[in-house]
Design a protein around this motif. Structure first.
Motif, short mmCIF file in Angstrom:
data_model
loop_
_atom_site.label_atom_id
_atom_site.label_comp_id
_atom_site.label_asym_id
_atom_site.label_seq_id
_atom_site.Cartn_x
_atom_site.Cartn_y
_atom_site.Cartn_z
N TYR A 1 0.83 -1.21 0.00
CA TYR A 1 0.00 0.00 0.00
C TYR A 1 0.87 1.26 0.00
CZ TYR A 1 -4.43 -2.33 0.04
OH TYR A 1 -5.52 -3.06 -0.35
N ALA B 1 -10.09 4.07 7.69
CA ALA B 1 -9.28 3.05 7.01
C ALA B 1 -8.26 3.72 6.09
CB ALA B 1 -10.19 2.08 6.25
N ASP C 1 -7.17 3.87 11.39
CA ASP C 1 -6.98 2.52 10.82
C ASP C 1 -6.72 1.58 11.98
OD1 ASP C 1 -6.15 1.68 7.63
OD2 ASP C 1 -5.78 0.20 9.21
N ASP D 1 -10.45 -0.01 15.61
CA ASP D 1 -11.41 -0.67 14.73
C ASP D 1 -12.58 0.29 14.50
OD1 ASP D 1 -13.35 -2.23 13.56
OD2 ASP D 1 -13.25 -3.84 15.05
N ILE D 2 -12.84 0.63 13.25
CA ILE D 2 -13.94 1.56 12.94
C ILE D 2 -15.27 1.02 13.44
CG2 ILE D 2 -15.27 2.60 11.03
CD1 ILE D 2 -12.56 3.73 11.11
N THR E 1 -11.95 5.35 1.24
CA THR E 1 -11.56 4.80 -0.05
C THR E 1 -11.11 3.35 0.14
OG1 THR E 1 -9.27 5.64 0.06
CG2 THR E 1 -10.90 7.07 -0.99
C1 LIG Z 1 -7.90 -1.91 0.96
S1 LIG Z 1 -7.08 -0.95 2.19
C2 LIG Z 1 -7.40 0.70 1.64
C3 LIG Z 1 -6.43 1.71 2.21
C4 LIG Z 1 -6.64 3.16 1.74
N1 LIG Z 1 -7.91 3.69 2.19
C5 LIG Z 1 -6.52 3.30 0.24
O1 LIG Z 1 -7.38 3.90 -0.38
O2 LIG Z 1 -5.52 2.80 -0.31
C6 LIG Z 1 -8.20 -1.18 3.52
C7 LIG Z 1 -7.73 -0.51 4.81
O3 LIG Z 1 -8.79 -0.62 5.76
C8 LIG Z 1 -8.26 -0.94 7.02
N2 LIG Z 1 -9.36 -1.57 7.76
C9 LIG Z 1 -10.10 -2.64 7.38
N3 LIG Z 1 -11.04 -2.93 8.30
C10 LIG Z 1 -10.90 -1.99 9.27
C11 LIG Z 1 -11.58 -1.74 10.49
N4 LIG Z 1 -12.60 -2.53 10.90
N5 LIG Z 1 -11.19 -0.70 11.25
C12 LIG Z 1 -10.15 0.10 10.86
N6 LIG Z 1 -9.46 -0.09 9.72
C13 LIG Z 1 -9.84 -1.12 8.93
C14 LIG Z 1 -7.07 -1.84 6.70
O4 LIG Z 1 -6.14 -1.92 7.75
C15 LIG Z 1 -6.51 -1.16 5.46
O5 LIG Z 1 -5.58 -0.16 5.80
#
Ligand SMILES: C[S@@+](CC[C@H](N)C(=O)[O-])C[C@H]1O[C@@H](n2cnc3c(N)ncnc32)[C@H](O)[C@@H]1O
Length: 204
Positions: free
Chosen positions: A17, A45, A66, A92-93, A109
């Motif tokens: 990433y 996130a 995140d 955790d969101i 995103t």
């Molecule tokens: C596919 S990545 C996208 C990252 C960034 N938003 C982008 O556009 O590149 C998904 C992100 O969501 C975070 N994530 C997934 N579930 C989450 C949760 N329940 N709470 C917080 N973060 C979460 C992951 O750690 C990761 O960084």
């Protein structure tokens, strides 16, 4: 999937990433989506800060969340390089709480693919936004073509196991089920990629 396992899965992907952030992956869509973001802004996130190059920090204050410590570490590094000031929260969101009406804008995103209950997360976003506040979403989900949709549904268990992402989500329906008002939507790549400009209901 167990949350700790999911966090480790995203930790492991954090280098990729960060590389994608440096390559400005999907930069045209991010620029288009985020050009009017302003005020008190929440990004959920945040990953490795892929949206940071497109923010105008002179007109916003950023809170970035995140649950992956490795993603946040990389987001902090990118923020320092780009002079993006942010409050970073490791959480955790799905269990995090903010006061109602705390933010002018909320950005998500590529995040709705990861949650156990994306509608519940979107409902919370609607409550965290000021009345009439704006939500900016760039999300992947089911495409338009029936054959593509069948393939996405078939491959979903593998995708979830490998990357932590669901491929079988109907993004527009999730946003509507959460009671948000879609003002504008674009779909790309056979309808899989969604750019959504939405408003929190003034009634929330
Ligand atoms: C596919 S990545 C996208 C990252 C960034 N938003 C982008 O556009 O590149 C998904 C992100 O969501 C975070 N994530 C997934 N579930 C989450 C949760 N329940 N709470 C917080 N973060 C979460 C992951 O750690 C990761 O960084």
């Amino acid at each position: 999937m167990d949350k700790q396992k999911l966090i480790r899965k995203f930790d492991k992907q954090s280098a990729m990433y960060e590389e994608n952030t440096r390559k400005r992956m999907w930069g045209a869509w991010r620029r288009q989506l985020l050009q009017n973001v302003e005020g008190d802004v929440l990004e959920i996130a945040v990953g490795a800060g892929a949206n940071f190059p497109y923010y105008n920090m002179e007109r916003m204050r950023l809170t970035a969340v995140d649950f992956s410590p490795m993603m946040l570490q990389r987001a902090r590094k990118i923020a320092a390089e780009l002079r993006v000031q942010a409050e970073f929260i490791e959480s955790d969101i799905e269990t995090l709480e903010f006061p109602r009406h705390a933010f002018d804008c909320i950005v998500s995103t590529l995040s709705l693919c990861g949650y156990d209950d994306p509608v519940q997360v979107l409902r919370k976003l609607g409550q965290w936004c000021k009345p009439g506040g704006r939500l900016y979403l760039l999300e992947h989900g089911l495409g338009k073509n029936p054959a593509l949709k069948s393939a996405q549904r078939l491959l979903n268990p593998v995708a979830r196991r490998m990357s932590g992402c669901h491929w079988n989500r109907n993004i527009e329906q999730l946003v509507l089920d959460a009671g948000l008002q879609i003002e504008r939507m674009e779909r790309h790549w056979g309808g899989m990629i969604h750019l959504i400009w939405a408003r929190a209901s003034v009634m929330i």
